[in-house]
Design a protein around this motif. Structure first.
Motif, short mmCIF file in Angstrom:
data_model
loop_
_atom_site.label_atom_id
_atom_site.label_comp_id
_atom_site.label_asym_id
_atom_site.label_seq_id
_atom_site.Cartn_x
_atom_site.Cartn_y
_atom_site.Cartn_z
N GLY A 182 -42.03 -31.95 -39.11
CA GLY A 182 -41.74 -31.73 -40.52
C GLY A 182 -41.87 -32.93 -41.42
O GLY A 182 -41.59 -32.83 -42.63
N MET A 183 -42.32 -34.07 -40.91
CA MET A 183 -42.46 -35.25 -41.76
C MET A 183 -43.67 -35.08 -42.67
O MET A 183 -44.74 -34.66 -42.24
CB MET A 183 -42.64 -36.51 -40.89
N GLY A 184 -43.51 -35.41 -43.94
CA GLY A 184 -44.63 -35.37 -44.87
C GLY A 184 -45.73 -36.32 -44.44
O GLY A 184 -45.48 -37.37 -43.83
N ALA A 185 -46.97 -35.98 -44.78
CA ALA A 185 -48.12 -36.73 -44.28
C ALA A 185 -48.10 -38.19 -44.73
O ALA A 185 -48.42 -39.09 -43.94
CB ALA A 185 -49.41 -36.06 -44.74
N ASP A 186 -47.71 -38.46 -45.99
CA ASP A 186 -47.70 -39.85 -46.46
C ASP A 186 -46.67 -40.68 -45.71
O ASP A 186 -46.94 -41.82 -45.31
CB ASP A 186 -47.40 -39.88 -47.96
N HIS A 187 -45.48 -40.11 -45.53
CA HIS A 187 -44.45 -40.81 -44.76
C HIS A 187 -44.90 -41.00 -43.31
O HIS A 187 -44.74 -42.09 -42.74
CB HIS A 187 -43.14 -40.01 -44.77
N ALA A 188 -45.45 -39.95 -42.72
CA ALA A 188 -45.88 -40.03 -41.32
C ALA A 188 -46.93 -41.12 -41.13
O ALA A 188 -46.89 -41.87 -40.15
CB ALA A 188 -46.41 -38.68 -40.86
N ARG A 189 -47.85 -41.21 -42.09
CA ARG A 189 -48.91 -42.22 -41.97
C ARG A 189 -48.33 -43.63 -42.07
O ARG A 189 -48.71 -44.51 -41.29
CB ARG A 189 -49.96 -41.98 -43.07
N ALA A 190 -47.42 -43.85 -43.01
CA ALA A 190 -46.81 -45.18 -43.16
C ALA A 190 -46.01 -45.55 -41.91
O ALA A 190 -46.05 -46.70 -41.45
CB ALA A 190 -45.92 -45.20 -44.40
N ILE A 191 -45.29 -44.58 -41.36
CA ILE A 191 -44.50 -44.83 -40.15
C ILE A 191 -45.42 -45.07 -38.95
O ILE A 191 -45.20 -46.00 -38.16
CB ILE A 191 -43.56 -43.65 -39.88
N ALA A 192 -46.45 -44.25 -38.81
CA ALA A 192 -47.38 -44.40 -37.69
C ALA A 192 -48.11 -45.74 -37.75
O ALA A 192 -48.38 -46.36 -36.71
CB ALA A 192 -48.39 -43.25 -37.67
N ASP A 193 -48.42 -46.21 -38.96
CA ASP A 193 -49.05 -47.53 -39.10
C ASP A 193 -48.16 -48.60 -38.49
O ASP A 193 -48.63 -49.46 -37.72
CB ASP A 193 -49.26 -47.86 -40.59
N THR A 194 -46.87 -48.56 -38.80
CA THR A 194 -45.94 -49.58 -38.33
C THR A 194 -45.67 -49.45 -36.84
O THR A 194 -45.58 -50.45 -36.12
CB THR A 194 -44.63 -49.51 -39.14
N ILE A 195 -45.53 -48.22 -36.36
CA ILE A 195 -45.33 -48.00 -34.92
C ILE A 195 -46.53 -48.53 -34.14
O ILE A 195 -46.37 -49.16 -33.09
CB ILE A 195 -45.10 -46.50 -34.65
N THR A 196 -47.73 -48.29 -34.64
CA THR A 196 -48.94 -48.77 -33.97
C THR A 196 -48.96 -50.29 -33.95
O THR A 196 -49.34 -50.90 -32.93
CB THR A 196 -50.19 -48.22 -34.67
N GLN A 197 -48.55 -50.92 -35.03
CA GLN A 197 -48.50 -52.38 -35.06
C GLN A 197 -47.51 -52.90 -34.02
O GLN A 197 -47.78 -53.90 -33.33
CB GLN A 197 -48.09 -52.85 -36.46
N GLY A 198 -46.37 -52.24 -33.88
CA GLY A 198 -45.39 -52.67 -32.88
C GLY A 198 -45.92 -52.54 -31.47
O GLY A 198 -45.76 -53.45 -30.64
N GLN A 199 -46.56 -51.40 -31.17
CA GLN A 199 -47.11 -51.19 -29.84
C GLN A 199 -48.24 -52.18 -29.57
O GLN A 199 -48.36 -52.74 -28.48
CB GLN A 199 -47.61 -49.75 -29.70
N ARG A 200 -49.08 -52.40 -30.58
CA ARG A 200 -50.20 -53.34 -30.46
C ARG A 200 -49.72 -54.74 -30.12
O ARG A 200 -50.33 -55.44 -29.29
CB ARG A 200 -50.96 -53.36 -31.80
N ASP A 201 -48.63 -55.17 -30.73
CA ASP A 201 -48.13 -56.53 -30.53
C ASP A 201 -47.16 -56.63 -29.36
O ASP A 201 -46.49 -57.66 -29.17
CB ASP A 201 -47.47 -57.04 -31.80
N GLU A 202 -47.08 -55.56 -28.55
CA GLU A 202 -46.24 -55.50 -27.36
C GLU A 202 -44.76 -55.69 -27.70
O GLU A 202 -43.99 -56.22 -26.89
CB GLU A 202 -46.70 -56.51 -26.30
#
Length: 337
Positions: free
Chosen positions: A24-44
């Protein structure tokens, strides 16, 4: 530990997006959150990577978060940009306010971005790195939930209350640090609990106020500050600057607002940006030289700059992908069932 699965960064982002939007997360919020989650996973930074999908979905299901909230901007003073997240996540509010923060910092030399009424789960280094990418010096801080006991106490008063700083460097990664004023991030204790691993002494107290190495006992008791009374004082400063000063909740108020729902903490965030060009003028080159001399004095004796490990992980992940526990991927898939 469960089997490890290799994913590329696009797969990490797509998985986070899918789990958030299907809940149920709106697309704009989901994209901003996914960007940050990906950065966290990328940087271990595993406690702030895909693991946070579970936390975000739990928060959505709690009914506390508005998944479609639209941030609104106001300008209470020339040097202050204020963004009301309207009980949405902080990350879209940050993306909304960042261009105005940069504009005001370049015009006035220093500017503040205040984010209010937001749910915040992320590390702060993506935000100060975004400020540094604009050639500005960045500082960020935020409270959380009252999980952390003051030095000499045994019950939670402070949040993990992170503080982050970034200094831009020409042609190389910025100088960045981001640390909780607690001895460790709460997510790291949660990961130890998931894996039934002991925690070091100094991370937490049990419900009776006794030092413990049991992660679950620490989660049920209280966390500890880093550096004793020094971390305790910094935590109090952040409660004041990023809570009382900006008209938003302290960590204790945030925990009371949650009322057992188990959502991500709801509170405010304060970010500051400084323009070296306005501070230094014609002495810009000299200021940069002094900064680089400082960094060289650290590294030339074999010490490392903060975030060097993270930057090395970033290059490795961009080249080779990331490794994620199958058990975590299974938990995320169950959220989409």
């Amino acid at each position: 530990m469960s089997e490890l699965i290799n994913l590329d960064l696009d797969q990490v982002h797509a998985l986070a997006m899918r789990a958030l939007t299907r809940n149920g997360m709106g697309a704009d919020h989901a994209r901003a959150i996914a960007d940050t989650i990906t950065q966290g996973q990328r940087d271990e930074c595993h406690s702030h990577g895909l693991y946070r999908v579970l936390v975000c979905v739990q928060s959505l299901r709690s009914g506390k978060v508005d998944p479609l909230a639209r941030p609104t901007v106001s300008r209470p003073a020339p040097s202050i940009v204020s963004v009301d997240a309207h009980r949405g996540y902080s990350l879209l509010a940050f993306q909304t306010g960042l261009p105005l923060l940069v504009e005001q910092a370049r015009e006035l030399g220093v500017a503040a971005l205040v984010i209010r009424n937001c749910f915040h789960f992320s590390a702060l280094w993506p935000e100060v790195e975004a400020i540094a990418a604009e050639g500005l010096v960045g500082l960020a801080m935020t409270p959380s939930h009252a999980w952390v006991a003051p030095e000499g106490g045994s019950k939670g008063v402070f949040g993990t209350n992170p503080l982050a700083f970034a200094w831009p460097r020409e042609g190389r990664e910025p100088f960045v640090f981001d640390f909780a004023t607690s001895a460790i991030a709460r997510g790291d204790i949660e990961l130890h609990a998931r894996q039934d691993k002991p925690i070091p002494l100094g991370w937490g107290l049990d419900a009776n106020g006794r030092p413990t190495t049991n992660a679950r006992a620490a989660l049920e008791g209280a966390m500890q500050t880093f550096g004793g009374h020094k971390g305790s004082a910094l935590a109090a400063m952040i409660e004041l600057l990023a809570g009382a000063l900006i008209g938003d909740m302290t960590s204790a108020e945030s925990l009371a607002f949650d009322a057992g729902a188990g959502a991500t903490p709801c509170h405010g965030e304060l970010l500051l940006a400084f323009d070296p060009a306005r501070f230094l003028g014609n002495a810009m080159e000299e200021g940069q030289r002094r900064a680089e001399q400082l960094f060289a004095a650290i590294t030339d004796q074999g010490a490392r700059l903060p975030s060097q490990r993270r930057f090395a992980a970033r290059k490795r992940s961009e080249r080779e992908g990331v490794w994620v526990e199958q058990a975590l991927l299974d938990d995320i898939e169950r959220l989409m069932a």
